[in-house]
Write a protein that holds these residues in place. Structure first.
Motif, short mmCIF file in Angstrom:
data_model
loop_
_atom_site.label_atom_id
_atom_site.label_comp_id
_atom_site.label_asym_id
_atom_site.label_seq_id
_atom_site.Cartn_x
_atom_site.Cartn_y
_atom_site.Cartn_z
N PHE A 10 52.04 71.17 40.38
CA PHE A 10 52.47 70.54 38.96
C PHE A 10 52.51 69.28 38.76
O PHE A 10 53.37 68.64 39.33
N LEU A 11 51.75 68.48 37.91
CA LEU A 11 51.55 67.27 37.79
C LEU A 11 51.57 66.92 36.14
O LEU A 11 51.09 67.74 35.31
N THR A 41 53.81 64.78 40.73
CA THR A 41 54.56 63.97 39.95
C THR A 41 54.76 64.26 38.60
O THR A 41 53.86 64.95 38.04
N HIS A 42 55.90 63.65 38.12
CA HIS A 42 56.14 63.67 36.63
C HIS A 42 56.30 62.48 35.94
O HIS A 42 56.67 62.07 34.84
N GLU A 43 55.89 61.18 36.66
CA GLU A 43 56.17 59.73 36.46
C GLU A 43 55.08 59.31 35.90
O GLU A 43 54.95 58.03 36.03
N LEU A 44 53.85 59.98 35.59
CA LEU A 44 52.68 59.24 35.20
C LEU A 44 53.25 58.44 33.73
O LEU A 44 54.08 58.86 32.81
N PRO A 45 52.60 57.25 33.34
CA PRO A 45 52.72 56.68 32.11
C PRO A 45 52.43 57.62 30.92
O PRO A 45 51.36 58.31 30.94
N PRO A 46 53.23 57.82 30.05
CA PRO A 46 53.14 58.76 28.74
C PRO A 46 51.51 58.37 28.21
O PRO A 46 51.34 57.51 27.87
N HIS A 47 50.94 59.62 28.22
CA HIS A 47 49.69 59.65 27.19
C HIS A 47 48.31 59.02 28.26
O HIS A 47 47.23 59.04 27.58
N SER A 59 45.22 63.00 45.20
CA SER A 59 46.35 64.15 45.85
C SER A 59 45.53 65.35 46.13
O SER A 59 46.07 66.26 46.91
N VAL A 60 44.59 65.64 45.36
CA VAL A 60 43.97 67.25 45.49
C VAL A 60 43.56 67.52 46.92
O VAL A 60 43.72 68.80 47.12
N GLN A 61 42.95 66.92 47.49
CA GLN A 61 42.63 67.30 48.75
C GLN A 61 43.66 67.60 49.87
O GLN A 61 43.46 68.26 50.61
N TYR A 62 45.04 67.32 49.47
CA TYR A 62 46.29 67.65 50.12
C TYR A 62 46.90 68.74 49.89
O TYR A 62 47.77 69.10 50.09
N LEU A 63 46.52 69.25 48.32
CA LEU A 63 47.22 70.48 47.70
C LEU A 63 46.99 71.59 48.48
O LEU A 63 45.77 71.94 48.51
N ALA A 64 48.00 72.47 48.34
CA ALA A 64 47.75 73.79 48.71
C ALA A 64 46.92 74.73 47.94
O ALA A 64 47.00 74.60 46.79
N ASP A 238 44.13 51.17 52.31
CA ASP A 238 45.19 52.37 52.30
C ASP A 238 45.16 53.79 52.52
O ASP A 238 44.08 54.00 53.25
N SER A 239 46.15 54.41 52.31
CA SER A 239 46.22 55.63 53.20
C SER A 239 45.15 56.52 52.38
O SER A 239 44.91 57.76 52.79
N TYR A 240 44.50 56.11 51.37
CA TYR A 240 43.24 57.03 50.85
C TYR A 240 42.03 56.42 51.22
O TYR A 240 40.79 56.95 50.66
N GLY A 241 42.00 55.40 51.75
CA GLY A 241 40.74 54.94 52.37
C GLY A 241 40.11 54.03 51.40
O GLY A 241 38.75 53.74 51.70
#
Length: 271
Positions: A10-11, A41-47, A59-64, A238-241
């Motif tokens: 859930f994002l 995460t739920h802390e994305l900038p609004p809109h 994140s998608v490649q690491y999601l179950a 960084d950690s995403y290459g």
């Protein structure tokens, strides 16, 4: 019966000050008590659809495997479509959210859509007192019903995946001996991720000129944050290459006044 999913990732841009996240998670649990809801995460900038799309793509490649519930929905209650998009072999994952470009990058990174539907079947929605909380009334319930094995086709009218709203993921480009790029994301530590592959600047050596907003700074190449000296900024993979502008135990973004979508140019120092 269709595949039953165990996990909902859930994002959203709901934040945690209000009850929105808790209500959506409780709706999911009330319909599919066996489902595990993971907060991405739920802390994305609004809109901010762009920020949400990039966070989901990172994140998608690491999601179950399971349902990905993504809500950044400034057009809630308007004519924008609510959709569920299946990806992978045998419906390994289903993305649920608004058709506003939010899902597009992550769907592409998981091999592209195999099927998609518009969420027109109200049998799988909650009764809505008003049209402004689709996370509670549409997307959350649909995610839960998918976890219970409801067939994608039962959720609504089939749509052509090629007709889904594309995302906007900016690409860097070679330009007059340098690389024209932009800041994709500033993390909570102040590292400014660029849309630059390390291979694009590999031949330049251990120093790179950064230009932005009429300013200029020479940055060294560093492997870790601990390699960066006091007052320095550096380019780190960084950690995403991707290449990020970083400081050690400080905010490079604050030092350089960088923010998402800031245009940045990288050049070799002897240009």
């Amino acid at each position: 019966m269709a595949r039953r999913h165990e996990t909902v990732s859930f994002l959203s841009d709901y934040g945690t000050a209000d009850e929105f996240v808790g209500v959506v998670k409780s709706v999911v649990r009330s319909i599919a008590p066996q489902a595990l809801v993971i907060d991405v995460t739920h802390e994305l900038p609004p809109h901010d659809i762009r920020a949400g799309s990039l966070a989901l793509a990172r994140s998608v490649q690491y999601l179950a495997p399971g349902v990905v519930l993504a809500v950044v929905d400034p057009g809630v209650g308007t004519g924008r479509r609510a959709v569920a998009v299946e990806v992978g072999d045998g419906g390994e994952a289903v993305f649920v959210g608004p058709d506003n470009g939010l899902l597009a990058g992550a769907v592409a990174m998981t091999g592209g859509a195999t099927r998609a539907v518009e969420l027109t079947n109200r049998e799988y929605h909650l009764e809505a007192p008003g049209p402004t909380f689709a996370g509670r009334d549409v997307f959350g319930p649909v995610a839960a019903h998918l976890c219970n094995g409801v067939e994608l086709a039962d959720l609504g009218q089939a749509v052509d995946p090629l007709g889904l709203m594309p995302g906007i993921l900016p690409l860097s480009r070679d330009e007059a001996g340098g690389v024209a790029a932009e800041v994709l994301w500033v993390d909570r530590y102040g590292n400014a991720q660029l849309n630059v592959d390390p291979a694009d600047i590999a031949p330049w050596g251990d120093r790179v000129v950064i230009r932005w907003g009429g300013q200029e700074r020479i940055a060294k190449r560093a492997v870790t944050y601990g390699d960066i000296g006091p007052g320095e900024v550096a380019l780190v993979v960084d950690s995403y290459g991707l290449v990020s502008i970083a400081a050690d135990r400080g905010s490079a973004a604050e030092q350089l006044k960088l923010q998402p979508a800031t245009a940045v140019r990288l050049e070799p120092p002897d240009r």
